[in-house]
Structure formats: C-alpha cells, structure tokens
Design an enzyme around this catalytic site. Structure first.
Site, short mmCIF file in Angstrom:
data_model
loop_
_atom_site.label_atom_id
_atom_site.label_comp_id
_atom_site.label_asym_id
_atom_site.label_seq_id
_atom_site.Cartn_x
_atom_site.Cartn_y
_atom_site.Cartn_z
N GLY A 1 -29.38 94.06 12.83
CA GLY A 1 -29.93 93.09 13.78
C GLY A 1 -28.81 92.31 14.41
O GLY A 1 -27.64 92.45 14.05
N LEU A 2 -29.18 91.48 15.36
CA LEU A 2 -28.20 90.67 16.09
C LEU A 2 -27.52 89.65 15.17
O LEU A 2 -28.05 89.32 14.10
CB LEU A 2 -28.90 89.92 17.23
CG LEU A 2 -29.50 90.77 18.34
CD1 LEU A 2 -30.33 89.89 19.28
CD2 LEU A 2 -28.41 91.52 19.10
N SER A 3 -26.39 89.15 15.62
CA SER A 3 -25.73 88.05 14.92
C SER A 3 -26.70 86.88 14.86
O SER A 3 -27.39 86.58 15.84
CB SER A 3 -24.47 87.66 15.70
OG SER A 3 -23.80 86.61 15.07
N GLY B 1 -30.52 86.65 10.71
CA GLY B 1 -30.95 86.33 9.35
C GLY B 1 -30.66 87.44 8.35
O GLY B 1 -31.11 87.39 7.21
N LYS B 2 -29.89 88.44 8.76
CA LYS B 2 -29.60 89.59 7.90
C LYS B 2 -28.99 89.18 6.56
O LYS B 2 -29.51 89.52 5.50
CB LYS B 2 -28.63 90.57 8.59
CG LYS B 2 -29.13 91.19 9.87
CD LYS B 2 -28.08 92.07 10.52
CE LYS B 2 -26.79 91.38 10.85
NZ LYS B 2 -26.88 90.28 11.82
N SER C 1 -24.47 96.61 13.03
CA SER C 1 -24.65 98.05 13.28
C SER C 1 -25.48 98.30 14.54
O SER C 1 -26.62 98.75 14.46
CB SER C 1 -25.23 98.78 12.07
OG SER C 1 -26.17 98.06 11.34
#
Length: 182
Positions: free
Chosen positions: A10-12, A15-16, A84
């Site tokens: 996911g985007l910066s 919340g990854k 990614s």
C-alpha cells in the site's frame, strides 16, 4: 504449523507497518516463529544503495521475496510491510514464495488523501511541492493489486480492528487457528 508469507502492500502512511506490528505480536503470542521484513528496515540493511527507480524498487521487492521464501520454507510466519508499488514485482515475489509456502497479499487500500493527511514523515507535503522525485502515489505509480487475499482500508478503523481483520482472514485460509472466545 507450516510457514507462510503475509505481504502488506500500500501507499506510504497507509498503515502497513502499524497493522503488521500488531499482527506480528499476535502471531508470536500464538507461539509462531515470526520474522517481520519492513521495507524501511530492509532498505537500510539488505538493499542499501538502491534508489527509487522502477528497476531499483523491483530489485528491492525481489530481494524481500527471496528472503521471505527462505524463512517461510523453514517454517516461520513472515510478515512483510513494503510499499511494493508494481504488480509484476509482487507477482514475482509470490512466485518465489509459493513453491515453499502460502503467500497472502493484503492490500492496505487507504486512499491517497488519507495517507497525505496522516503524513507522519512529512513526505507527502514534500512530494506535492515537487521536492521528492519518484514518490509513490504522487510522482510515481502505485499499481493496486488486482486480486489480493484481503483488501483493507484503514480509514476509520483502529489499527487493532484492522489487525483483527487480517487475523480473521488468516484463520479463514487455515493458516492460523481461529480464536475461541471464552
């Protein structure tokens, strides 16, 4: 239990890592051997010197995928939290893992405007001002996964609620035991 790879993309600021950290702790409490490969940490130790061109990003993801495949093959649960951004690179990582262990892709699909609002490192403001080249979602593409095992929007959900959704999906896939409420 055999190993598996849980890949957060996911985007910066989506919340990854926040969700991955909670999931990691839960898996460890369940007695699993867990290794967390976070994109920022991997870039410091394994991919130092790589830039943010498509080729360098793909190389970084291939390295993470290869390490994840080895660790999962040895029986650990591997939690990956890395932007990614390219579908082809994520497919390649999956192809490295799947001969040895299940691969579970979690698309942390938090919208760009929410990620920019959070902006914990001040990167979006710099990217919007043109001060950062090749910033994913702003001046570089993010190709959303077409068929992830779980799509998760962290907007309006607590990190714990998001982690619970991930753990529930792992249980549905029979990779962990479902929690039994007392």
């Amino acid at each position: 239990m055999s190993g598996f790879v849980l890949w957060f993309t996911g985007l910066s600021a989506a919340g990854k890592t926040t969700v991955a950290n909670i999931v990691e702790a839960d898996l460890e409490q369940r007695g699993l051997l867990v290794e967390h490969l976070d994109g920022d940490i991997v870039r410091t130790h394994l991919s130092k010197g790589l830039g943010y061109s498509k080729e360098d990003r793909d190389t970084n993801i291939a390295r993470i995928g290869w390490v994840a495949s080895r660790v999962a093959r040895a029986g650990a649960a591997v939690v990956v939290s890395a932007i990614s951004p390219y579908e082809e690179a994520r497919r390649h990582a999956r192809s490295l893992v799947e001969p040895h262990a299940p691969f579970v892709e979690v698309h942390v699909a938090t919208p760009l405007h929410e990620c920019a609002r959070r902006d914990p490192k001040g990167l979006y403001a710099q990217a919007f001002a043109g001060e950062i080249d090749d910033f994913t979602g702003v001046s570089a593409p993010y190709e959303e996964p077409t068929d992830p095992e779980l799509r998760l929007d962290t907007t309006g959900a607590t990190p714990s609620e998001s982690a619970a959704a991930v753990l529930a999906r792992l249980a549905e896939l029979n990779l962990i035991a479902a929690e039994v409420e007392a």
